[in-house]
Design a protein around this motif. Sequence first.
Motif, PDB file in Angstrom:
ATOM      1  N   PRO A  22      36.877  27.139  52.900  1.00  0.00           N
ATOM      2  CA  PRO A  22      38.063  27.819  52.363  1.00  0.00           C
ATOM      3  C   PRO A  22      37.745  28.558  51.068  1.00  0.00           C
ATOM      4  O   PRO A  22      36.848  28.171  50.319  1.00  0.00           O
ATOM      5  CB  PRO A  22      39.042  26.674  52.107  1.00  0.00           C
ATOM      6  N   LYS A  23      38.470  29.610  50.817  1.00  0.00           N
ATOM      7  CA  LYS A  23      38.321  30.386  49.584  1.00  0.00           C
ATOM      8  C   LYS A  23      39.308  29.813  48.575  1.00  0.00           C
ATOM      9  O   LYS A  23      40.489  30.137  48.592  1.00  0.00           O
ATOM     10  CB  LYS A  23      38.627  31.861  49.829  1.00  0.00           C
ATOM     11  N   CYS A  24      38.834  28.941  47.725  1.00  0.00           N
ATOM     12  CA  CYS A  24      39.692  28.252  46.762  1.00  0.00           C
ATOM     13  C   CYS A  24      39.663  28.931  45.396  1.00  0.00           C
ATOM     14  O   CYS A  24      38.648  29.481  44.986  1.00  0.00           O
ATOM     15  CB  CYS A  24      39.233  26.808  46.586  1.00  0.00           C
ATOM     16  N   CYS A  25      40.795  28.847  44.706  1.00  0.00           N
ATOM     17  CA  CYS A  25      40.846  29.278  43.310  1.00  0.00           C
ATOM     18  C   CYS A  25      40.150  28.214  42.473  1.00  0.00           C
ATOM     19  O   CYS A  25      40.359  27.016  42.678  1.00  0.00           O
ATOM     20  CB  CYS A  25      42.297  29.401  42.843  1.00  0.00           C
ATOM     21  N   VAL A  26      39.327  28.638  41.541  1.00  0.00           N
ATOM     22  CA  VAL A  26      38.661  27.687  40.656  1.00  0.00           C
ATOM     23  C   VAL A  26      39.309  27.657  39.280  1.00  0.00           C
ATOM     24  O   VAL A  26      39.013  26.798  38.464  1.00  0.00           O
ATOM     25  CB  VAL A  26      37.146  27.984  40.538  1.00  0.00           C
ATOM     26  N   GLY A  27      40.200  28.606  39.039  1.00  0.00           N
ATOM     27  CA  GLY A  27      40.940  28.668  37.786  1.00  0.00           C
ATOM     28  C   GLY A  27      42.244  29.402  38.020  1.00  0.00           C
ATOM     29  O   GLY A  27      42.394  30.108  39.015  1.00  0.00           O
ATOM     30  N   THR A  28      43.200  29.203  37.108  1.00  0.00           N
ATOM     31  CA  THR A  28      44.490  29.870  37.258  1.00  0.00           C
ATOM     32  C   THR A  28      44.882  30.567  35.964  1.00  0.00           C
ATOM     33  O   THR A  28      44.396  30.232  34.893  1.00  0.00           O
ATOM     34  CB  THR A  28      45.605  28.876  37.622  1.00  0.00           C
ATOM     35  N   SER A  29      45.769  31.530  36.114  1.00  0.00           N
ATOM     36  CA  SER A  29      46.311  32.244  34.968  1.00  0.00           C
ATOM     37  C   SER A  29      47.762  31.846  34.792  1.00  0.00           C
ATOM     38  O   SER A  29      48.503  31.743  35.763  1.00  0.00           O
ATOM     39  CB  SER A  29      46.205  33.749  35.202  1.00  0.00           C
ATOM     40  N   ARG A  30      48.157  31.607  33.552  1.00  0.00           N
ATOM     41  CA  ARG A  30      49.557  31.250  33.286  1.00  0.00           C
ATOM     42  C   ARG A  30      50.439  32.477  33.129  1.00  0.00           C
ATOM     43  O   ARG A  30      51.635  32.411  33.309  1.00  0.00           O
ATOM     44  CB  ARG A  30      49.656  30.395  32.032  1.00  0.00           C
ATOM     45  N   SER A  31      49.833  33.587  32.771  1.00  0.00           N
ATOM     46  CA  SER A  31      50.624  34.808  32.611  1.00  0.00           C
ATOM     47  C   SER A  31      50.119  35.856  33.597  1.00  0.00           C
ATOM     48  O   SER A  31      48.943  36.197  33.619  1.00  0.00           O
ATOM     49  CB  SER A  31      50.521  35.330  31.178  1.00  0.00           C
ATOM     50  N   ILE A  32      51.031  36.328  34.405  1.00  0.00           N
ATOM     51  CA  ILE A  32      50.718  37.363  35.380  1.00  0.00           C
ATOM     52  C   ILE A  32      51.463  38.623  34.951  1.00  0.00           C
ATOM     53  O   ILE A  32      52.677  38.582  34.748  1.00  0.00           O
ATOM     54  CB  ILE A  32      51.165  36.946  36.797  1.00  0.00           C
ATOM     55  N   PRO A  33      50.765  39.735  34.774  1.00  0.00           N
ATOM     56  CA  PRO A  33      51.446  40.962  34.350  1.00  0.00           C
ATOM     57  C   PRO A  33      52.542  41.373  35.346  1.00  0.00           C
ATOM     58  O   PRO A  33      52.396  41.205  36.555  1.00  0.00           O
ATOM     59  CB  PRO A  33      50.320  42.002  34.335  1.00  0.00           C
ATOM     60  N   LEU A  34      53.610  41.897  34.813  1.00  0.00           N
ATOM     61  CA  LEU A  34      54.738  42.322  35.626  1.00  0.00           C
ATOM     62  C   LEU A  34      54.318  43.380  36.639  1.00  0.00           C
ATOM     63  O   LEU A  34      54.824  43.404  37.773  1.00  0.00           O
ATOM     64  CB  LEU A  34      55.866  42.846  34.736  1.00  0.00           C
ATOM     65  N   SER A  35      53.371  44.226  36.267  1.00  0.00           N
ATOM     66  CA  SER A  35      52.909  45.276  37.187  1.00  0.00           C
ATOM     67  C   SER A  35      52.294  44.667  38.452  1.00  0.00           C
ATOM     68  O   SER A  35      52.448  45.219  39.544  1.00  0.00           O
ATOM     69  CB  SER A  35      51.901  46.185  36.496  1.00  0.00           C
TER      70      SER A  35
END
Length: 98
Positions: A22-35
């Motif tokens: 599987p293609k897993c996320c290894v990190g996440t972002s808390r802020s995602i730009p509105l765009s």
Amino acid sequence: MDLRVLALMLCVTIYSIQGAIPKCCVGTSRSIPLSILMRVERYDVQHSHGACEIDAVVLHANGRKYCADPRVKKIVRAAMRIRQAQLMRQKLNSIMRR
């Protein structure tokens, strides 16, 4: 001849194993730009109790994947509603132009 068969079997095995990983996320972002949120086409939820190590929301926008903190779900749902509303407006505009 046997070496060629062995090499072919090895290539087929490696190719089939890559499809199963599987293609897993290894990190996440808390802020995602509105765009980016405005262009979200769909999202998937990744759970840490499966094959992946962390919980994440995988956003699919513009042919790319963005890994977001699971607490961003409300924002993602809002973005999906906005996107659906935009599509409905576009459809209505195209019908009105006829």
